[in-house]
Design an enzyme around this catalytic site. Structure first.
Site, PDB file in Angstrom:
ATOM      1  N   ALA A 102       0.829  -1.201   0.000  1.00  0.00           N
ATOM      2  CA  ALA A 102       0.000   0.000   0.000  1.00  0.00           C
ATOM      3  C   ALA A 102       0.866   1.255   0.000  1.00  0.00           C
ATOM      4  CB  ALA A 102      -0.912   0.008   1.220  1.00  0.00           C
ATOM      5  N   SER A 107      -2.140   2.358   4.182  1.00  0.00           N
ATOM      6  CA  SER A 107      -1.982   0.952   4.566  1.00  0.00           C
ATOM      7  C   SER A 107      -2.805   0.628   5.806  1.00  0.00           C
ATOM      8  CB  SER A 107      -0.516   0.636   4.845  1.00  0.00           C
ATOM      9  OG  SER A 107      -0.380  -0.661   5.403  1.00  0.00           O
ATOM     10  N   GLU A 167      -4.303 -11.581  -0.979  1.00  0.00           N
ATOM     11  CA  GLU A 167      -3.294 -11.718   0.070  1.00  0.00           C
ATOM     12  C   GLU A 167      -3.807 -12.681   1.136  1.00  0.00           C
ATOM     13  OE1 GLU A 167      -1.938  -8.023   1.667  1.00  0.00           O
ATOM     14  OE2 GLU A 167      -1.122  -7.317  -0.248  1.00  0.00           O
ATOM     15  N   HIS A 170      -2.926 -11.875   4.979  1.00  0.00           N
ATOM     16  CA  HIS A 170      -3.257 -10.600   5.625  1.00  0.00           C
ATOM     17  C   HIS A 170      -4.613 -10.698   6.317  1.00  0.00           C
ATOM     18  CE1 HIS A 170      -3.101  -6.042   5.714  1.00  0.00           C
ATOM     19  NE2 HIS A 170      -4.385  -6.269   5.944  1.00  0.00           N
TER      20      HIS A 170
END
Length: 262
Positions: A102, A107, A167, A170
């Site tokens: 990011a 982020s 992802e 995450h």
């Protein structure tokens, strides 16, 4: 029992705080993380918001996760994100970096509510794209995560919605019951925030838990000219969160004899 109520005034700045804030491309983090603590004693530099860290610990205890799983990254300052972004551009190129890292300020890691988990491969963990497959221990953790308030934030097939590539490593803390609802409906956080805008205090979304509790969830638009005022009952639990964009999400626990608040 007599109802007990109080008036809450929410400032415009508070729309940027809470467990449900949406942070990403075009939606920077505009607040400050609070009460950061180590995810585990062995990794004192990997920090999460206190409640998120506690529930992650409970999740990993239930699954036996810390035997093999590594907390790769959690809270990051804007400065750390800037260094990471620049290093990734130098090593992997601009296209790769835009897909997986990011822009500084946008982020989720700035919030203290996001954590990257990794399974070491041949004794090493990739910091940007750690392994976290859909089998074995990793999948056990993934399936149990919503019960502890965590979601897989960037699922496959939702790249156009999240504007971030898949992802699987995450995870984001959004709290209970939001994580369970999002998982059941297949929503990303973006889709869930949009979904909740359809529900008001007069017509809230009702969620029935496995323990026969009823939780009502409503969206409260942020006032653009003054503080946003709401009235809540104090004789039963409630949780408020901004969405980082245009309003607040209120969840209230109801008893079987309650009528909907007006």
């Amino acid at each position: 029992m007599k109802e007990s109520k109080k008036v809450i005034e929410l400032t415009p700045a508070q729309v940027h705080t809470g467990f449900l804030i949406l942070v990403g491309k075009g939606a920077p983090f505009l607040s400050h993380p609070s009460a950061l603590v180590p995810v585990k004693e062995e990794t004192p530099s990997v920090l999460l918001e206190q409640r998120a860290a506690s529930l992650l610990h409970s999740l990993m205890q239930q699954c036996g996760g810390w035997q093999d799983i590594v907390p790769v990254s959690a809270w990051r300052s804007v400065q750390e994100q800037t260094v990471l972004y620049q290093q990734s551009v130098a090593e992997n190129g601009e296209d790769f970096t835009r897909r997986y890292v990011a822009v500084p300020g946008e982020s989720e890691h700035h919030t203290g509510l996001a954590v990257d988990l990794g399974l070491p491969v041949n004794g090493t963990v990739d910091f940007i794209r750690p392994a976290f497959p859909y089998i074995g221990l990793c999948q056990t953790i993934r399936k149990a995560a919503p019960s502890f308030g965590f979601i897989e934030r960037y699922p496959e097939g939702k790249e156009l919605v999240t504007r971030i590539d898949h992802e699987p490593w995450h995870f984001r803390y959004v709290g209970v019951p939001h994580a369970a609802i999002m998982t059941q409906k297949g929503f990303t956080l973006e889709e869930y925030i949009a979904f909740l805008r359809n529900y008001t205090r007069e017509r809230p979304f009702l969620y029935h838990t496995k323990t026969n509790e009823t939780i009502q969830i409503s969206f409260i638009p942020m006032s653009t000219k003054q503080n946003t005022t709401i009235v809540v009952r104090t004789d039963r639990p409630y949780i408020l969160s901004g969405n980082n964009i245009d309003g607040f999400i209120l969840i209230e626990w109801r008893t079987s004899h309650d009528t909907l608040d007006r």
